[in-house]
Design a protein around this motif. Sequence first.
Motif, PDB file in Angstrom:
ATOM      1  N   LEU A  62       0.857  -1.185   0.000  1.00  0.00           N
ATOM      2  CA  LEU A  62       0.000   0.000   0.000  1.00  0.00           C
ATOM      3  C   LEU A  62       0.890   1.231   0.000  1.00  0.00           C
ATOM      4  O   LEU A  62       1.617   1.479   0.957  1.00  0.00           O
ATOM      5  CB  LEU A  62      -0.893   0.033   1.241  1.00  0.00           C
ATOM      6  CG  LEU A  62      -1.918  -1.070   1.390  1.00  0.00           C
ATOM      7  CD1 LEU A  62      -2.730  -0.855   2.654  1.00  0.00           C
ATOM      8  CD2 LEU A  62      -2.822  -1.143   0.186  1.00  0.00           C
ATOM      9  N   ASP A  63       0.838   1.979  -1.072  1.00  0.00           N
ATOM     10  CA  ASP A  63       1.602   3.214  -1.161  1.00  0.00           C
ATOM     11  C   ASP A  63       0.760   4.353  -0.582  1.00  0.00           C
ATOM     12  O   ASP A  63      -0.465   4.273  -0.550  1.00  0.00           O
ATOM     13  CB  ASP A  63       1.954   3.504  -2.612  1.00  0.00           C
ATOM     14  CG  ASP A  63       2.971   4.621  -2.768  1.00  0.00           C
ATOM     15  OD1 ASP A  63       3.672   4.944  -1.770  1.00  0.00           O
ATOM     16  OD2 ASP A  63       3.071   5.171  -3.863  1.00  0.00           O
ATOM     17  N   ALA A  65       0.298   5.276   2.456  1.00  0.00           N
ATOM     18  CA  ALA A  65      -0.523   4.680   3.510  1.00  0.00           C
ATOM     19  C   ALA A  65      -1.131   5.707   4.454  1.00  0.00           C
ATOM     20  O   ALA A  65      -2.147   5.431   5.087  1.00  0.00           O
ATOM     21  CB  ALA A  65       0.315   3.669   4.299  1.00  0.00           C
ATOM     22  N   TYR A  68      -4.900   6.299   4.346  1.00  0.00           N
ATOM     23  CA  TYR A  68      -5.857   5.311   4.836  1.00  0.00           C
ATOM     24  C   TYR A  68      -6.172   5.528   6.308  1.00  0.00           C
ATOM     25  O   TYR A  68      -5.595   4.905   7.189  1.00  0.00           O
ATOM     26  CB  TYR A  68      -5.334   3.897   4.585  1.00  0.00           C
ATOM     27  CG  TYR A  68      -5.055   3.634   3.126  1.00  0.00           C
ATOM     28  CD1 TYR A  68      -6.096   3.627   2.208  1.00  0.00           C
ATOM     29  CD2 TYR A  68      -3.762   3.436   2.667  1.00  0.00           C
ATOM     30  CE1 TYR A  68      -5.854   3.416   0.855  1.00  0.00           C
ATOM     31  CE2 TYR A  68      -3.517   3.223   1.319  1.00  0.00           C
ATOM     32  CZ  TYR A  68      -4.559   3.214   0.431  1.00  0.00           C
ATOM     33  OH  TYR A  68      -4.324   3.007  -0.896  1.00  0.00           O
ATOM     34  N   ASN A  96       2.900  -7.993   3.994  1.00  0.00           N
ATOM     35  CA  ASN A  96       2.299  -6.688   3.773  1.00  0.00           C
ATOM     36  C   ASN A  96       3.327  -5.583   3.945  1.00  0.00           C
ATOM     37  O   ASN A  96       4.170  -5.642   4.828  1.00  0.00           O
ATOM     38  CB  ASN A  96       1.154  -6.453   4.758  1.00  0.00           C
ATOM     39  CG  ASN A  96       0.051  -7.462   4.596  1.00  0.00           C
ATOM     40  OD1 ASN A  96      -0.107  -8.340   5.427  1.00  0.00           O
ATOM     41  ND2 ASN A  96      -0.695  -7.357   3.533  1.00  0.00           N
ATOM     42  N   ALA A  98       3.547  -1.180   3.803  1.00  0.00           N
ATOM     43  CA  ALA A  98       2.891   0.120   3.698  1.00  0.00           C
ATOM     44  C   ALA A  98       3.987   1.171   3.598  1.00  0.00           C
ATOM     45  O   ALA A  98       4.921   1.171   4.395  1.00  0.00           O
ATOM     46  CB  ALA A  98       2.006   0.377   4.913  1.00  0.00           C
ATOM     47  N   SER A 100       4.978   5.351   3.231  1.00  0.00           N
ATOM     48  CA  SER A 100       4.519   6.724   3.415  1.00  0.00           C
ATOM     49  C   SER A 100       5.676   7.542   3.960  1.00  0.00           C
ATOM     50  O   SER A 100       6.443   7.067   4.796  1.00  0.00           O
ATOM     51  CB  SER A 100       3.348   6.781   4.398  1.00  0.00           C
ATOM     52  OG  SER A 100       2.998   8.118   4.656  1.00  0.00           O
ATOM     53  N   ALA A 115      -0.863  -0.877  11.110  1.00  0.00           N
ATOM     54  CA  ALA A 115      -0.623  -1.979  10.190  1.00  0.00           C
ATOM     55  C   ALA A 115      -1.475  -3.194  10.550  1.00  0.00           C
ATOM     56  O   ALA A 115      -2.045  -3.838   9.670  1.00  0.00           O
ATOM     57  CB  ALA A 115       0.859  -2.342  10.172  1.00  0.00           C
TER      58      ALA A 115
END
Length: 122
Positions: A62-63, A65, A68, A96, A98, A100, A115
Amino acid sequence: PCRHRTRQQARGLENAKGDKIRPQERKEPPDILITNYSMLEYMLCRPQDRVFFGPGLRAVVLDEAHLYNGTLAAEMTLLLRRLYDKCGVSADDISNYATSATIGTGDPEELRHFAGTIFSKE
């Protein structure tokens, strides 16, 4: 080897020249799928995109992050659960990531909680 394919090529419907491929000649789905959350939602609903989803899923990145949070975080969490279900894998089977530049305050516990919540795991 590294390869780049269009959606029609990845679906196994045409070759690099744009020629149609017969069903018996179709190959495996792509190794890497790069998309965003809105397109992923769309793809999970479309029968013609089922080739992209299978038990080979091993990682989710997930870029940006930090985007979100609130309702979007809840929607993303549910979308990832749908993705895992469609692929026949569990959250524990997936690595996973992430990314940011601006997420959180730097408190490791805050990041761990974020997370754990969004990726549905401890």
